[in-house]
Design a protein around this motif. Structure first.
Motif, PDB file in Angstrom:
ATOM      1  N   PHE A 293       0.829  -1.211   0.000  1.00 44.75           N
ATOM      2  CA  PHE A 293       0.000   0.000   0.000  1.00 44.75           C
ATOM      3  C   PHE A 293       0.856   1.250   0.000  1.00 44.75           C
ATOM      4  N   SER A 294       1.864   1.286   0.831  1.00 42.68           N
ATOM      5  CA  SER A 294       2.654   2.514   0.993  1.00 42.68           C
ATOM      6  C   SER A 294       3.460   2.870  -0.241  1.00 42.68           C
ATOM      7  N   SER A 295       3.552   1.986  -1.202  1.00 46.15           N
ATOM      8  CA  SER A 295       4.301   2.280  -2.415  1.00 46.15           C
ATOM      9  C   SER A 295       3.429   2.910  -3.498  1.00 46.15           C
ATOM     10  N   TYR A 296       2.133   3.025  -3.246  1.00 50.29           N
ATOM     11  CA  TYR A 296       1.200   3.563  -4.241  1.00 50.29           C
ATOM     12  C   TYR A 296       0.749   4.965  -3.888  1.00 50.29           C
ATOM     13  N   ALA A 297       0.616   5.793  -4.904  1.00 47.82           N
ATOM     14  CA  ALA A 297      -0.165   7.005  -4.762  1.00 47.82           C
ATOM     15  C   ALA A 297      -1.635   6.591  -4.700  1.00 47.82           C
ATOM     16  N   MET A 298      -2.436   7.384  -4.004  1.00 45.24           N
ATOM     17  CA  MET A 298      -3.844   7.050  -3.832  1.00 45.24           C
ATOM     18  C   MET A 298      -4.714   8.214  -4.281  1.00 45.24           C
ATOM     19  N   GLY A 299      -5.859   7.887  -4.812  1.00 47.09           N
ATOM     20  CA  GLY A 299      -6.729   8.950  -5.280  1.00 47.09           C
ATOM     21  C   GLY A 299      -8.191   8.670  -5.029  1.00 47.09           C
ATOM     22  N   TRP A 300      -8.983   9.715  -5.214  1.00 48.81           N
ATOM     23  CA  TRP A 300     -10.434   9.610  -5.120  1.00 48.81           C
ATOM     24  C   TRP A 300     -11.065  10.154  -6.411  1.00 48.81           C
ATOM     25  N   PHE A 301     -12.076   9.439  -6.870  1.00 52.78           N
ATOM     26  CA  PHE A 301     -12.882   9.851  -8.004  1.00 52.78           C
ATOM     27  C   PHE A 301     -14.343   9.853  -7.568  1.00 52.78           C
ATOM     28  N   ARG A 302     -15.186  10.451  -8.374  1.00 52.04           N
ATOM     29  CA  ARG A 302     -16.615  10.385  -8.112  1.00 52.04           C
ATOM     30  C   ARG A 302     -17.372  10.322  -9.428  1.00 52.04           C
TER      31      ARG A 302
ATOM     32  N   ASN B 226      -0.202   5.233   6.370  1.00 52.12           N
ATOM     33  CA  ASN B 226       0.401   4.027   5.797  1.00 52.12           C
ATOM     34  C   ASN B 226       0.518   2.899   6.818  1.00 52.12           C
ATOM     35  N   ALA B 227       0.572   3.235   8.077  1.00 54.91           N
ATOM     36  CA  ALA B 227       0.625   2.192   9.103  1.00 54.91           C
ATOM     37  C   ALA B 227      -0.698   1.442   9.184  1.00 54.91           C
TER      38      ALA B 227
ATOM     39  N   THR C  15       0.566   4.364  -9.622  1.00 50.11           N
ATOM     40  CA  THR C  15       1.996   4.577  -9.409  1.00 50.11           C
ATOM     41  C   THR C  15       2.328   6.008  -9.016  1.00 50.11           C
ATOM     42  N   THR C  16       1.635   6.982  -9.605  1.00 50.62           N
ATOM     43  CA  THR C  16       1.886   8.388  -9.292  1.00 50.62           C
ATOM     44  C   THR C  16       0.572   9.171  -9.301  1.00 50.62           C
ATOM     45  N   ILE C  17       0.606  10.366  -8.762  1.00 50.40           N
ATOM     46  CA  ILE C  17      -0.568  11.245  -8.814  1.00 50.40           C
ATOM     47  C   ILE C  17      -0.965  11.512 -10.266  1.00 50.40           C
ATOM     48  N   ALA C  18       0.013  11.760 -11.109  1.00 52.77           N
ATOM     49  CA  ALA C  18      -0.278  12.067 -12.515  1.00 52.77           C
ATOM     50  C   ALA C  18      -0.977  10.904 -13.202  1.00 52.77           C
ATOM     51  N   VAL C  19      -0.539   9.708 -12.928  1.00 53.43           N
ATOM     52  CA  VAL C  19      -1.160   8.517 -13.521  1.00 53.43           C
ATOM     53  C   VAL C  19      -2.605   8.376 -13.038  1.00 53.43           C
TER      54      VAL C  19
ATOM     55  N   GLY D 284       4.010   8.950  -0.056  1.00 50.13           N
ATOM     56  CA  GLY D 284       4.468   9.362   1.258  1.00 50.13           C
ATOM     57  C   GLY D 284       3.578  10.398   1.920  1.00 50.13           C
ATOM     58  N   GLY D 285       2.616  10.902   1.193  1.00 53.72           N
ATOM     59  CA  GLY D 285       1.703  11.902   1.737  1.00 53.72           C
ATOM     60  C   GLY D 285       2.190  13.332   1.601  1.00 53.72           C
ATOM     61  N   GLY D 286       3.354  13.525   0.996  1.00 55.28           N
ATOM     62  CA  GLY D 286       3.917  14.868   0.922  1.00 55.28           C
ATOM     63  C   GLY D 286       3.339  15.739  -0.168  1.00 55.28           C
ATOM     64  N   SER D 287       2.684  15.136  -1.137  1.00 60.72           N
ATOM     65  CA  SER D 287       2.112  15.901  -2.254  1.00 60.72           C
ATOM     66  C   SER D 287       0.652  15.533  -2.437  1.00 60.72           C
TER      67      SER D 287
END
Length: 123
Positions: free
Chosen positions: A29-38, A74-75, A100-104, A54-57
């Motif tokens: 889980f911690s290796s993935y960027a995460m997103g929300w859609f609607r 991530n914990a 993989t990334t926010i852009a993706v 990492g939550g920094g961006s």
């Protein structure tokens, strides 16, 4: 393999708040960027926001900036969407996604998707 399960949806009055959660299985889980859609009835699925591994961006769709906040633990393998000042037009099924990334993620090329949770905002 990552499985995503959203929760926290429901009915709320305009101006109210809700916090959605997305619980992920899997040790990566911690290796993935995460997103929300609607996705609202009769409309295409749209990007809401995303957060880096990492939550920094973070990145948000313009209509939710200043009202919605994405965070992650991530914990606990969980990502959150805090929604404040809700409007009737926020009514939709909200989906969690991992990529993989926010852009993706923003390009709807996420690797994993949840099944969604319904948010209804009454006027």
């Amino acid at each position: 393999q990552v499985q995503l399960v959203e929760s926290g949806g429901g009915l709320v009055q305009a101006g109210g708040s809700l916090r959605l959660s997305c619980a992920a299985s899997g040790r990566t889980f911690s290796s993935y960027a995460m997103g929300w859609f609607r996705q609202a009835p009769g409309r295409e699925r749209e990007f809401v926001g995303a957060i880096s591994w990492g939550g920094g961006s973070t990145d948000y769709e313009d209509s939710v900036k200043g009202r919605f906040t994405i965070s992650r633990d991530n914990a606990e393998n969980t990502v959150y969407l805090q929604m404040n000042s809700l409007r009737p037009e926020d009514t939709a099924v909200y989906y969690c996604a991992a990529g993989t990334t926010i852009a993706v993620i923003r390009l709807r090329r996420a690797t994993y998707w949840g099944k969604g949770t319904l948010v209804t905002v009454s006027s």
